[in-house]
Design a protein around this motif. Structure first.
Motif, mmCIF file in Angstrom:
data_model
loop_
_atom_site.group_PDB
_atom_site.id
_atom_site.type_symbol
_atom_site.label_atom_id
_atom_site.label_comp_id
_atom_site.label_asym_id
_atom_site.label_seq_id
_atom_site.Cartn_x
_atom_site.Cartn_y
_atom_site.Cartn_z
ATOM 1 N N LEU A 32 0.541 -1.263 0.128
ATOM 2 C CA LEU A 32 -0.036 0.272 -0.196
ATOM 3 C C LEU A 32 0.692 1.147 -0.195
ATOM 4 N N LYS A 33 1.795 1.240 0.546
ATOM 5 C CA LYS A 33 2.700 2.707 1.053
ATOM 6 C C LYS A 33 3.581 2.506 -0.912
ATOM 7 N N LEU A 34 4.439 1.385 -1.158
ATOM 8 C CA LEU A 34 4.795 1.613 -2.821
ATOM 9 C C LEU A 34 3.596 2.519 -4.030
ATOM 10 N N PHE A 35 1.723 2.021 -3.334
ATOM 11 C CA PHE A 35 0.956 2.021 -4.507
ATOM 12 C C PHE A 35 1.048 3.703 -4.506
ATOM 13 N N LEU A 36 1.211 3.978 -2.634
ATOM 14 C CA LEU A 36 0.763 5.633 -2.611
ATOM 15 C C LEU A 36 1.609 6.945 -2.914
ATOM 16 N N LYS A 37 2.835 5.955 -3.111
ATOM 17 C CA LYS A 37 4.150 7.058 -3.216
ATOM 18 C C LYS A 37 4.178 7.761 -4.665
ATOM 19 N N GLU A 38 4.646 8.544 -4.542
ATOM 20 C CA GLU A 38 4.893 9.937 -5.980
ATOM 21 C C GLU A 38 6.066 9.009 -7.020
ATOM 22 N N VAL A 39 5.685 9.093 -8.159
ATOM 23 C CA VAL A 39 6.344 8.831 -9.309
ATOM 24 C C VAL A 39 7.072 9.195 -9.566
ATOM 25 N N ASN A 40 8.722 9.065 -10.098
ATOM 26 C CA ASN A 40 9.878 10.258 -10.085
ATOM 27 C C ASN A 40 10.004 10.567 -11.416
ATOM 28 N N TYR A 41 9.923 10.694 -12.094
ATOM 29 C CA TYR A 41 9.862 10.625 -13.601
ATOM 30 C C TYR A 41 11.497 11.699 -14.101
ATOM 31 N N PRO A 42 12.103 10.785 -14.865
ATOM 32 C CA PRO A 42 13.495 11.232 -15.274
ATOM 33 C C PRO A 42 13.475 12.462 -16.335
ATOM 34 N N ASN A 43 14.150 13.445 -16.489
ATOM 35 C CA ASN A 43 14.341 14.536 -17.123
ATOM 36 C C ASN A 43 13.809 13.963 -18.324
ATOM 37 N N TYR A 44 14.880 12.980 -18.992
ATOM 38 C CA TYR A 44 15.130 12.820 -20.202
ATOM 39 C C TYR A 44 14.838 11.024 -20.941
ATOM 40 N N MET A 45 14.083 10.963 -19.830
ATOM 41 C CA MET A 45 13.129 9.412 -20.647
ATOM 42 C C MET A 45 11.924 10.010 -21.031
ATOM 43 N N ASN A 46 12.080 8.320 -21.900
ATOM 44 C CA ASN A 46 11.352 8.130 -23.057
ATOM 45 C C ASN A 46 10.397 7.395 -22.360
ATOM 46 N N PHE A 47 8.633 8.202 -22.475
ATOM 47 C CA PHE A 47 7.554 8.353 -20.909
ATOM 48 C C PHE A 47 7.141 6.462 -21.739
ATOM 49 N N PHE A 48 6.699 6.997 -22.785
ATOM 50 C CA PHE A 48 5.502 5.883 -22.877
ATOM 51 C C PHE A 48 6.076 4.464 -22.423
ATOM 52 N N VAL A 49 7.194 4.163 -23.080
ATOM 53 C CA VAL A 49 8.442 3.276 -22.865
ATOM 54 C C VAL A 49 8.242 2.957 -21.659
ATOM 55 N N PHE A 50 9.193 3.867 -20.321
ATOM 56 C CA PHE A 50 9.052 4.347 -19.229
ATOM 57 C C PHE A 50 7.708 3.075 -18.224
ATOM 58 N N MET A 51 6.484 3.911 -18.970
ATOM 59 C CA MET A 51 5.543 3.398 -18.448
ATOM 60 C C MET A 51 4.608 2.221 -18.789
ATOM 61 N N ILE A 52 5.237 1.130 -19.426
ATOM 62 C CA ILE A 52 4.152 0.860 -19.811
ATOM 63 C C ILE A 52 5.070 -0.384 -20.450
ATOM 64 N N SER A 53 6.280 -0.437 -20.754
ATOM 65 C CA SER A 53 6.972 -1.490 -19.813
ATOM 66 C C SER A 53 7.088 -2.955 -18.301
ATOM 67 N N PRO A 54 6.766 -1.809 -17.621
ATOM 68 C CA PRO A 54 7.016 -2.865 -16.284
ATOM 69 C C PRO A 54 5.395 -3.577 -16.159
ATOM 70 N N MET A 55 4.447 -2.717 -16.874
ATOM 71 C CA MET A 55 3.403 -3.195 -17.178
ATOM 72 C C MET A 55 3.647 -4.888 -17.518
ATOM 73 N N ILE A 56 4.217 -4.741 -19.315
ATOM 74 C CA ILE A 56 4.067 -6.048 -19.900
ATOM 75 C C ILE A 56 4.569 -7.194 -19.504
ATOM 76 N N GLY A 57 5.406 -6.399 -18.624
ATOM 77 C CA GLY A 57 6.296 -7.797 -18.083
ATOM 78 C C GLY A 57 5.888 -8.321 -16.818
ATOM 79 N N LEU A 58 5.275 -7.457 -16.928
ATOM 80 C CA LEU A 58 3.905 -7.984 -14.959
ATOM 81 C C LEU A 58 3.330 -9.150 -15.930
ATOM 82 N N LEU A 59 2.508 -8.779 -17.056
ATOM 83 C CA LEU A 59 1.695 -10.255 -18.001
ATOM 84 C C LEU A 59 2.708 -11.112 -18.794
ATOM 85 N N ILE A 60 3.643 -10.789 -19.112
ATOM 86 C CA ILE A 60 4.493 -12.131 -19.550
ATOM 87 C C ILE A 60 4.958 -12.843 -18.438
ATOM 88 N N SER A 61 4.774 -12.897 -17.310
ATOM 89 C CA SER A 61 4.898 -13.237 -15.819
ATOM 90 C C SER A 61 4.002 -14.167 -15.666
#
Length: 311
Positions: A57-86
């Motif tokens: 619960l603590k992790l879900f409520l924490k603030e998400v940090n966004y690096p300045n030079y990241m690829n936003f779409f890939v940064f957000m979607i890749s962990p979800m795809i990894g969980l889906l494949i697992s």
């Protein structure tokens, strides 16, 4: 109606896997605590049994940090795809009572396992961090190296049952278990699973002493939970897989759960007392020792199959 029942069973399985991941993390923290002569979590409810729920619960409520030079779409979607494949890994689990089984389950597992390499590559690349890139290079080279040999060993076992179906391992091991005359394959596959799951003593991509958590250094909040859950779900799946292939315990669900729990304890125990390998020794172990031996056994078994086919 029948498809609806199978869907409901998969949803129940998914929920139970998520709960198992939560309490697996608690088990790891308690065992490592006692190995290191400390208590571990013991404040949240009785003996800290709900500490995993509080941390989630603590992790879900924490603030998400966004690096300045990241690829936003890939940064957000890749962990979800990894969980889906697992989660996809568990689709090969045979439901005997529902008469459900995947005929080409092991081939499906090979595809999902290979695809996980690209997911972790995207996770690291999207962060645009030096530490994550170094962790990604280590992780990808490690996974590719050990995955080739792992597939060869599993194919050697598939030659014994002449099937890609995981359920057939139970049928062919009713009288005698593969573990007793394939013990060295069991040990080699166990080493490969530890390297594949990025667990100690092969946790090079998350080396806290030099990479500061490595490939997932820029992830926090729910993105970190998705990465964390996918890793621990893979550990439980590999425990189920190795004891099904060498002991044929799928029909005896209770005994399979005991063996998977023992595998989880062993993975935690190894983390508690083994130091990390040197990276060059890891590559030497696979390319100079395990891979040539696995390839030789593959050629030998394939030759026997051809001999039996034509005679």
């Amino acid at each position: 109606m029948w498809k609806m029942i199978i869907l409901i069973n998969f949803l129940i399985l998914f929920f139970m896997i998520l709960m198992s991941v939560a309490f697996f993390i608690l088990l790891e923290r308690k065992i490592l605590g006692y190995i290191q002569l400390r208590k571990g979590p013991n404040k949240f409810f009785i003996k800290g049994i709900f500490q995993c729920l509080g941390d989630g619960l603590k992790l879900f409520l924490k603030e998400v940090n966004y690096p300045n030079y990241m690829n936003f779409f890939v940064f957000m979607i890749s962990p979800m795809i990894g969980l889906l494949i697992s989660i996809f890994f568990w689709f090969i689990y045979p439901y005997i009572g529902l008469n459900y089984t995947m005929i080409f389950g092991l081939i499906f597992m090979f595809c999902c396992s290979s695809f996980m390499v690209y997911i972790f590559l995207l996770i690291s690349w999207s962060s645009n961090s030096n530490y994550s890139i170094l962790g990604m290079i280590r992780f990808v080279s490690q996974m590719i190296s050990y995955e080739v040999s792992m597939m060869i060993i599993i194919i050697n076992l598939m030659f014994l049952i002449n099937s890609f179906n995981l359920n057939d391992f139970y049928i062919y091991q009713i009288n005698i278990k593969f573990f007793f005359f394939k013990f060295f394959k069991f040990l080699k596959l166990l080493i490969k699973f530890l390297a594949e799951m990025n667990r100690s003593p092969f946790d090079f991509s998350e080396g806290e002493s030099e990479l500061v958590s490595g490939f997932n250094i820029e992830f926090s909040s729910f993105s970190f939970i998705f990465i964390f859950m996918s890793e621990y779900m893979s550990i439980m799946f590999m425990g189920m897989l190795i004891f099904e292939m060498f002991f044929g315990l799928m029909m005896s669900k209770f005994y399979l759960n005991i063996f998977v729990l023992f595998f989880m304890f062993m993975v935690i125990w190894l983390r508690g007392f083994l130091p990390r390998f040197r990276y060059d020794k890891l590559m030497y172990l696979i390319w100079k020792l395990i891979f040539p031996l696995s390839l030789f056994l593959f050629v030998f078994n394939f030759s026997l199959q051809l001999f039996n086919l034509y005679h």
